[in-house]
Design an enzyme around this catalytic site. Structure first.
Site, short mmCIF file in Angstrom:
data_model
loop_
_atom_site.label_atom_id
_atom_site.label_comp_id
_atom_site.label_asym_id
_atom_site.label_seq_id
_atom_site.Cartn_x
_atom_site.Cartn_y
_atom_site.Cartn_z
N HIS A 83 0.84 -1.22 0.00
CA HIS A 83 0.00 0.00 0.00
C HIS A 83 0.86 1.26 0.00
CE1 HIS A 83 -3.16 -2.87 1.20
NE2 HIS A 83 -2.28 -3.30 2.06
N GLU B 298 9.67 8.72 -16.77
CA GLU B 298 8.31 9.26 -17.00
C GLU B 298 7.85 8.96 -18.43
OE1 GLU B 298 8.24 13.40 -15.81
OE2 GLU B 298 9.01 12.88 -13.83
N LYS C 293 16.51 21.54 -10.37
CA LYS C 293 15.81 20.32 -10.81
C LYS C 293 16.70 19.33 -11.54
CE LYS C 293 11.38 20.76 -9.85
NZ LYS C 293 10.28 19.85 -9.75
#
Ligand code: ARG
Length: 457
Positions: free
Chosen positions: A155, A289, A282
């Site tokens: 989970h 992705e 970043k």
């Protein structure tokens, strides 16, 4: 330029030509088309349907055409409607009337069925090699990280501690099954449709078994109507590719999570990440992705082809030409993703300390405290309740089970001694788990050995 002008009195409308043509995308089948044609003329020669001399002349010219396309000396002329028409036109341009005999006892229907099978078979071999490389990378990392501890999740909540080797081993199993699927499909599809003609075979005495043998098939396909209209193998491959993409996408999701500022389990290599045009700090996991994103397009190809085929009556119908663009796109996408993902993974740095620290927090050793109590004679269900109380005490004070004092432990159960701390240390928790397939060192070494054997076989 058409191969079928005789029956027509007017030219094809230019928009119809463009709508109908497949040359723009089926030109990538040129090598398979030539391979199939050479086998076909060899068989025609052996059977005396054309002379051996004619077969030699045609085969030599076809090889030359292939070389010229390979070397960029010849470009496929898109005035022809498909690669098959182009080849025959070019052949006749080079050797004249002899070239006109190539298409004896053959239709474009069995020709294209063969070309796609050859292409899909070549692709299956390339994909298998790419998957094998990925498995090798995984195995190398598994060997290096038998004692890199990390939390295992259920989970997406910390559950029990595992090792990185164990976590990666799960992906090894997935990609191993993927290879198995591809190899099953390859076996099932390895029959040659050439000689099925348009749909009903032919009156020439073709030796279909011989053509099949020349093209490394296990034999000819059995029913000529099925031969020209079967695209099951493309559906099967697209389904296997969808599963591969699903595996890569799950793995990508983990890479993205592990790479986040909150986790910092990994650091992606500069070469496999990108920056932001505005935020200088970043370092984004774009490859992961994109792999996750491209999964949708491979699923789409599977749905597209299933839908295209569902209403097609026997035998060949032009709808089938729609198999190519989706198959080419999905197959390119999948193999590129496997390769890039492999390179990204091979260059990723794993932050062992952060991973181990994370494994030690979040009560991942709660089950082990219960197991400790069971070892001291307390039934598991009672032990579970006692540990629940200990966890509550920890949550109230914002500490881990490892930080509780012995008195606090004893306040819950007097059977607890100071050997509790060693018993619930992350390393102990992991290394004592040695059932088959578990993360403990002994079990992991056996798993690694099995993976090694599999890759050597
Ligand atoms: N371009 C066609 C395809 O991809 C080749 C077969 C054409 N056959 C025909 N009867 N029109 O399916």
């Amino acid at each position: 330029m058409n191969l079928w002008g005789g029956r027509f009195t007017a030219d094809t409308d230019s928009q119809v030509f463009a709508f109908n043509a497949s040359i723009g995308f089926d030109k990538r089948l040129y090598a398979q088309d030539i391979r199939g044609s050479i086998a076909h003329v060899r068989m025609l020669g052996k059977q005396g349907i054309i002379t051996v001399g004619e077969a030699d002349t045609i085969a030599a010219a076809l090889s030359d055409i292939k070389d010229d396309i390979d070397n960029g000396k010849l470009t496929v002329d898109e005035a022809c409607d498909d690669i098959h028409s182009f080849m025959e036109t070019e052949l006749i341009r080079r050797i004249g009337d002899t070239g006109k005999k190539l298409h004896t006892g053959r239709s474009r229907n069995d020709q294209v069925a063969l070309d796609m099978r050859l292409y899909a078979r070549d692709y299956a071999d390339d994909l298998d090699a790419a998957l094998k490389t990925l498995l090798k990378t995984l195995l190398k990392l598994m060997k290096e990280h038998k004692d890199t501890y990390m939390p295992g999740f259920t989970h997406l909540q910390k559950a029990q501690p595992v090792t990185l080797a164990h976590h990666l081993g799960a992906y090894f199993e997935m990609f191993k099954r993927d290879r198995g699927r591809i190899s099953d499909i390859r076996q099932r599809m390895n029959y040659c449709p050439l000689g099925a003609g348009a749909l009903a075979g032919t009156t020439y005495p073709l030796d279909r078994a011989y053509t099949a043998e020349l093209l490394d098939f296990d034999g000819p396909t059995l029913n000529s109507m099925d031969s020209v209209s079967d695209r099951d193998y493309l559906i099967e491959i697209l389904s296997a590719l969808s599963t591969i993409m699903m595996h890569l996408s799950r793995f990508s999701e983990e890479i993205i999570i592990w790479n986040s500022n909150e986790y910092r389990f990994i650091e992606l290599d500069d070469a496999y990440s990108t920056g932001s045009s505005i935020m200088p700090q970043k370092k984004n996991p774009d490859i992961a992705e994109l792999v996750r994103g491209k999964t949708g397009r491979v699923y789409g190809a599977l749905m597209s082809l299933l839908t295209t085929l569902k209403g097609i009556p026997l035998a060949y119908n032009k709808d089938m030409q729609e198999d190519k663009e989706v198959f080419f796109d999905a197959s390119d996408t999948c193999i590129n993703c496997v390769k890039l993902f492999n390179d990204m993974l091979a260059t990723t740095r794993f932050n062992r300390e952060i991973m181990e620290k994370s494994a030690a927090g979040g009560f991942t050793n709660a089950t082990d405290v219960a197991d400790y109590l069971v070892g001291k004679g307390i039934p598991f269900r009672d032990a579970h309740g006692l540990v629940g109380r200990l966890v509550l005490m920890c949550i109230e004070r914002g500490i881990a089970l490892d930080d509780l004092g012995l008195d606090e432990y004893r306040s819950v159960s007097p059977v607890i001694d100071d050997d509790i701390y060693e018993a619930i240390a992350v390393r102990t928790c992991v290394q004592r788990r040695n059932t088959v397939g578990a993360p403990g060192l002994k079990a992991m070494e056996a798993e690694i050995e099995a993976c090694e054997k599999y890759l050597a076989g």
